[in-house]
Design an enzyme around this catalytic site. Structure first.
Site, PDB file in Angstrom:
ATOM      1  N   GLY A   1       0.844  -1.190   0.000  1.00  0.00           N
ATOM      2  CA  GLY A   1       0.000   0.000   0.000  1.00  0.00           C
ATOM      3  C   GLY A   1       0.876   1.235   0.000  1.00  0.00           C
TER       4      GLY A   1
ATOM      5  CE  LYS B   1      -1.671  14.391   0.297  1.00  0.00           C
ATOM      6  NZ  LYS B   1      -2.608  15.075   1.186  1.00  0.00           N
TER       7      LYS B   1
ATOM      8  CG  ASP C   1      -6.108   8.964   9.044  1.00  0.00           C
ATOM      9  OD1 ASP C   1      -7.157   9.292   8.438  1.00  0.00           O
ATOM     10  OD2 ASP C   1      -5.018   8.768   8.462  1.00  0.00           O
TER      11      ASP C   1
HETATM   12  P1  ADP Z   1      -0.281   5.977   5.260  1.00  0.00           P
HETATM   13  O1  ADP Z   1       0.089   6.805   6.427  1.00  0.00           O
HETATM   14  O2  ADP Z   1       0.527   6.308   4.044  1.00  0.00           O
HETATM   15  O3  ADP Z   1      -1.750   5.926   4.999  1.00  0.00           O
HETATM   16  P2  ADP Z   1      -0.536   3.275   6.314  1.00  0.00           P
HETATM   17  O4  ADP Z   1       0.168   2.918   7.580  1.00  0.00           O
HETATM   18  O5  ADP Z   1      -2.000   3.508   6.397  1.00  0.00           O
HETATM   19  O6  ADP Z   1       0.216   4.516   5.651  1.00  0.00           O
HETATM   20  O7  ADP Z   1      -0.255   2.156   5.237  1.00  0.00           O
HETATM   21  C1  ADP Z   1      -0.728   2.292   3.907  1.00  0.00           C
HETATM   22  C2  ADP Z   1      -1.392   1.010   3.457  1.00  0.00           C
HETATM   23  O8  ADP Z   1      -0.420  -0.058   3.477  1.00  0.00           O
HETATM   24  C3  ADP Z   1      -2.518   0.514   4.368  1.00  0.00           C
HETATM   25  O9  ADP Z   1      -3.742   1.134   4.056  1.00  0.00           O
HETATM   26  C4  ADP Z   1      -2.509  -0.988   4.063  1.00  0.00           C
HETATM   27  O10 ADP Z   1      -3.162  -1.255   2.837  1.00  0.00           O
HETATM   28  C5  ADP Z   1      -1.020  -1.275   3.889  1.00  0.00           C
HETATM   29  N1  ADP Z   1      -0.429  -1.710   5.180  1.00  0.00           N
HETATM   30  C6  ADP Z   1      -0.014  -0.908   6.184  1.00  0.00           C
HETATM   31  N2  ADP Z   1       0.436  -1.600   7.238  1.00  0.00           N
HETATM   32  C7  ADP Z   1       0.294  -2.908   6.913  1.00  0.00           C
HETATM   33  C8  ADP Z   1       0.544  -4.135   7.610  1.00  0.00           C
HETATM   34  N3  ADP Z   1       1.058  -4.147   8.842  1.00  0.00           N
HETATM   35  N4  ADP Z   1       0.262  -5.299   6.974  1.00  0.00           N
HETATM   36  C9  ADP Z   1      -0.259  -5.284   5.722  1.00  0.00           C
HETATM   37  N5  ADP Z   1      -0.536  -4.160   5.016  1.00  0.00           N
HETATM   38  C10 ADP Z   1      -0.257  -2.975   5.590  1.00  0.00           C
HETATM   39 MG    MG Z   2      -3.340   5.017   6.019  1.00  0.00          MG
END
Ligand code: ADP
Ligand code: MG
Length: 322
Positions: free
Chosen positions: A37, A40, A153
């Site tokens: 994933g 920004k 969030d």
């Molecule tokens: P951002 O702050 O850029 O939104 P996130 O921490 O929400 O970052 O991570 C972005 C995306 O990556 C998540 O919406 C999810 O789809 C994937 N992701 C994040 N952490 C994990 C995890 N521990 N295991 C699997 N997928 C993850």
């Molecule tokens: Mg996120």
């Protein structure tokens, strides 16, 4: 005033972390593979610990954003994860590395992806699964709130599952906007994603734990109906829908679920934050327990045992007192 802005935030950041940030090359320990994933300022990649074969999610967070040093924000995100480390509903922080451009958080891997995929109308979950996931989400949120942390969030993209089919347990991720309450003065910030943020955020009014419960209401609405309750054709329309709490509770929207589901969502999508139930109050709502004997028992994380015991013992109509 801008929404979804991560710059200019300084108040209320945690500064103390226990996890060492290694400057060794992480490639010697992990094999980094595909992308899971991205947002920004972060990319999340799947990676395998070479010694053990264990899978992790590596969140690469840029240290410089819009020309500004954002190391403090990353340290804060780590500190929040550490504060919530004992709760099984919050993703676990395993290790941290630093490269020229990024700080990399090695996180527990949630193999089932985002619950967002279950909010798309074609493939909605059965009601008993929805209520199980909401109970788990509330356990995590209750734990955070007890530690004076607010997530700010919560949205279907930040609630992950340990497995996809059958749906596993939830893991709350993305603590980039999370804040500690009650440190110095009031917290009023413009944060989050318009579709999911509470009216008090749009109105620049004080943020409390109730702000997260609005988002729980939005997520519950989406899991049940497959629609985002406030999404308009453009940002302006979305803001207006949120601030007027313009929600479709028609029979058609809620055709798949019991009347209790509507009651649960209605109690959360309330304009005045002080009139929303707390996470602990929500746990005793009858909707969340009507199917509990249809599912195999789930292990309860020790740290949230109080909520579960309380709500199991409480009468449905009487929310547990705090
Ligand atoms: P951002 O702050 O850029 O939104 P996130 O921490 O929400 O970052 O991570 C972005 C995306 O990556 C998540 O919406 C999810 O789809 C994937 N992701 C994040 N952490 C994990 C995890 N521990 N295991 C699997 N997928 C993850
Ligand atoms: Mg996120």
């Amino acid at each position: 005033r801008r929404l979804d802005s991560r710059s200019g935030i300084s108040a209320g950041l945690l500064v103390e972390i226990q996890t060492p940030i290694s400057s060794e090359p992480m490639e010697s320990v992990y094999e980094v593979t595909g992308e899971l994933g991205r947002g920004k300022f972060a990319v999340v990649k799947r990676c395998v610990e070479k010694g053990t074969g264990k899978v992790f999610a590596a969140k690469f967070l840029r240290k410089r954003r819009r020309g500004r040093d954002c190391r403090a924000e990353v340290i804060h995100e780590m500190a929040v994860l550490e504060m919530a480390r004992n709760n099984a509903r919050v993703v676990n922080l395993h290790a941290a590395y630093e490269t020229d451009h990024d700080i990399v958080l090695l996180l527990e891997y949630a193999a089932g992806g985002e619950i967002f995929d279950h909010c798309v109308s074609e493939e909605l979950l059965p009601e008993a699964q929805i209520t199980r996931l909401i109970r788990q989400m509330l356990e995590g949120v209750h734990y955070l709130h007890q530690s004076n942390l607010v997530h700010l969030d919560l949205k279907p993209q930040n609630i992950l599952l340990t497995s996809l089919s059958p749906p596993g347990d939830i893991k709350i991720v993305d603590f980039g906007l999370a804040r500690r309450l009650g440190a110095v003065g009031e917290l009023r910030e413009i944060l989050g994603t318009p579709e999911y943020v509470a009216p008090e955020i749009l109105n620049y009014e004080p943020i409390t734990t109730a702000t997260d419960l609005w988002s729980v209401g939005v997520i519950a609405y989406m899991l049940v109906t497959g629609e985002s309750p406030f999404a308009g054709d453009d940002k302006q329309e979305t803001y207006l829908n949120v601030s007027q709490v313009n929600v479709d509770y028609s029979r058609e929207a809620f055709s798949r679920v019991s009347e209790l589901a509507v009651d649960f969502v209605r109690k959360l999508l309330v304009k005045a934050p002080e009139d929303r139930p707390s996470a602990a109050d929500c746990m005793s709502h009858p909707w969340l327990w009507q199917h509990q004997f249809c599912l195999s028992p789930e292990p309860s994380p020790t740290s949230t045992r109080t909520v579960r015991e309380r709500s199991c013992g409480a009468k449905w109509t009487a929310p547990p007192e705090d």
